[in-house]
Design an enzyme around this catalytic site. Sequence first.
Site, short mmCIF file in Angstrom:
data_model
loop_
_atom_site.label_atom_id
_atom_site.label_comp_id
_atom_site.label_asym_id
_atom_site.label_seq_id
_atom_site.Cartn_x
_atom_site.Cartn_y
_atom_site.Cartn_z
N SER A 189 0.86 -1.19 0.00
CA SER A 189 0.00 0.00 0.00
C SER A 189 0.89 1.23 0.00
CB SER A 189 -0.87 0.01 1.26
OG SER A 189 -1.41 1.30 1.46
N TYR A 229 -2.47 -1.15 9.98
CA TYR A 229 -2.47 -1.38 8.53
C TYR A 229 -1.09 -1.12 7.93
CZ TYR A 229 -4.13 -0.88 3.68
OH TYR A 229 -4.33 -1.01 2.33
N1 LIG Z 1 -8.41 0.40 -2.18
C1 LIG Z 1 -7.27 1.05 -1.94
O1 LIG Z 1 -7.22 2.28 -1.98
C2 LIG Z 1 -6.04 0.27 -1.58
C3 LIG Z 1 -4.84 0.99 -1.51
C4 LIG Z 1 -3.68 0.31 -1.18
C5 LIG Z 1 -3.70 -1.05 -0.96
N2 LIG Z 1 -4.88 -1.73 -1.03
C6 LIG Z 1 -4.83 -3.18 -0.78
O2 LIG Z 1 -5.40 -3.89 -1.86
C7 LIG Z 1 -5.94 -5.12 -1.40
C8 LIG Z 1 -7.36 -5.26 -1.92
O3 LIG Z 1 -8.14 -4.22 -1.36
P1 LIG Z 1 -9.45 -3.63 -2.04
O4 LIG Z 1 -9.33 -2.17 -2.01
O5 LIG Z 1 -9.70 -4.33 -3.32
O6 LIG Z 1 -10.52 -4.01 -0.92
P2 LIG Z 1 -11.87 -4.82 -0.99
O7 LIG Z 1 -12.44 -4.69 0.38
O8 LIG Z 1 -12.68 -4.39 -2.15
O9 LIG Z 1 -11.40 -6.33 -1.23
C9 LIG Z 1 -10.72 -7.07 -0.24
C10 LIG Z 1 -11.11 -8.52 -0.38
O10 LIG Z 1 -10.37 -9.29 0.58
C11 LIG Z 1 -11.25 -10.23 1.14
N3 LIG Z 1 -10.78 -10.68 2.45
C12 LIG Z 1 -10.73 -9.94 3.59
N4 LIG Z 1 -10.28 -10.69 4.60
C13 LIG Z 1 -10.03 -11.93 4.08
C14 LIG Z 1 -9.55 -13.14 4.64
N5 LIG Z 1 -9.23 -13.25 5.95
N6 LIG Z 1 -9.41 -14.20 3.83
C15 LIG Z 1 -9.74 -14.12 2.52
N7 LIG Z 1 -10.22 -13.01 1.94
C16 LIG Z 1 -10.35 -11.92 2.72
C17 LIG Z 1 -12.58 -9.52 1.21
O11 LIG Z 1 -13.66 -10.43 1.35
C18 LIG Z 1 -12.59 -8.77 -0.10
O12 LIG Z 1 -13.19 -9.52 -1.13
C19 LIG Z 1 -5.82 -5.09 0.13
O13 LIG Z 1 -4.68 -5.83 0.52
C20 LIG Z 1 -5.63 -3.62 0.43
O14 LIG Z 1 -4.94 -3.41 1.64
C21 LIG Z 1 -6.06 -1.10 -1.36
#
Ligand SMILES: NC(=O)c1ccc[n+]([C@@H]2O[C@H](COP(=O)([O-])OP(=O)(O)OC[C@H]3O[C@@H](n4cnc5c(N)ncnc54)[C@H](O)[C@@H]3O)[C@@H](O)[C@H]2O)c1
Length: 265
Positions: free
Chosen positions: A146, A159
Amino acid sequence: MLRTALDLSGRVAVVTGAASGIGRSSAEVLADLGATVVCADINEAGAEATAKAIADAGGVATATAVDTSSAAAVDALVAGAVADHGRLDVMANIAGIMHSSSVIETRDEDLDRVLSINFKGVFYGCRAAARVMVEQGSGSIINMASGAIDAGNPNLLCYSAAKVAVVQLTKTLATEVGPSGVRVNAVAPGWIVTGMTGRHWTAEDGTEDEDRKAAVAAPMKRLSPLRTVGEPTDISYAVAYLASDAAKFMTGQILRPNGGVNMPW
Ligand SMILES: NC(=O)c1ccc[n+]([C@@H]2O[C@H](COP(=O)([O-])OP(=O)(O)OC[C@H]3O[C@@H](n4cnc5c(N)ncnc54)[C@H](O)[C@@H]3O)[C@@H](O)[C@H]2O)c1
């Protein structure tokens, strides 16, 4: 040439977090490039919906329920992928959760939960995949970090600490398995419109408050020289690149698709 290098035909990919956002988009893009994709998520119905969308678009995918905070469950996920498809070429460790609290107000269970999913879950995925890929003599592991790794962010200690640990896991594993033909990289996204960020403007019934969405995104847009926030494909295309032979000289790296918000060395 590049088209050939990006072709994932005959490759097998496991994507965690595949029910939503960046994980779903990554599963779809990897399948679009020809990979057989195992869509894994704690949200089984969501994983199935992603696999169905891939199949409807002409790709090949299966869905499986997994809680990535369980080592046994992640081991079983990888073993199942190899049993079903004969190999493992791409492991995309994308599942993650958000948590906000000041250091003073953070409870032990908050820290444990975030580290369990956002770091240990990625570690379990790396370990299980690396064991298969080293034996196989090839493979690409992609971990989701991230933009939080590059700054001090109030209320994001749990986080951010987990994501920094993911960076060190990525670099360490890259040095260990590189001689066996296995690459390990991470992607550190900027602010992307997904379920994770959407909780700020989405009601429980799924309806979105557009004014609230614009208000939340506005300060994020101002931080970017491009004056925009990202969408899932801004990240899944980076995942696909790292998964493919186009990135065969890339390992131990942190890609930062973030609209120019952070420009570290
Ligand atoms: N959205 C952003 O701005 C952003 C920025 C930087 C990093 N990220 C990272 O990207 C990744 C995806 O995030 P996103 O934004 O798509 O979020 P999101 O909430 O849309 O998707 C996350 C997914 O992970 C699944 N999940 C959560 N806990 C779990 C577990 N214990 N076992 C299996 N699945 C699990 C959820 O059910 C969900 O489908 C994450 O690691 C997040 O930290 C997101």
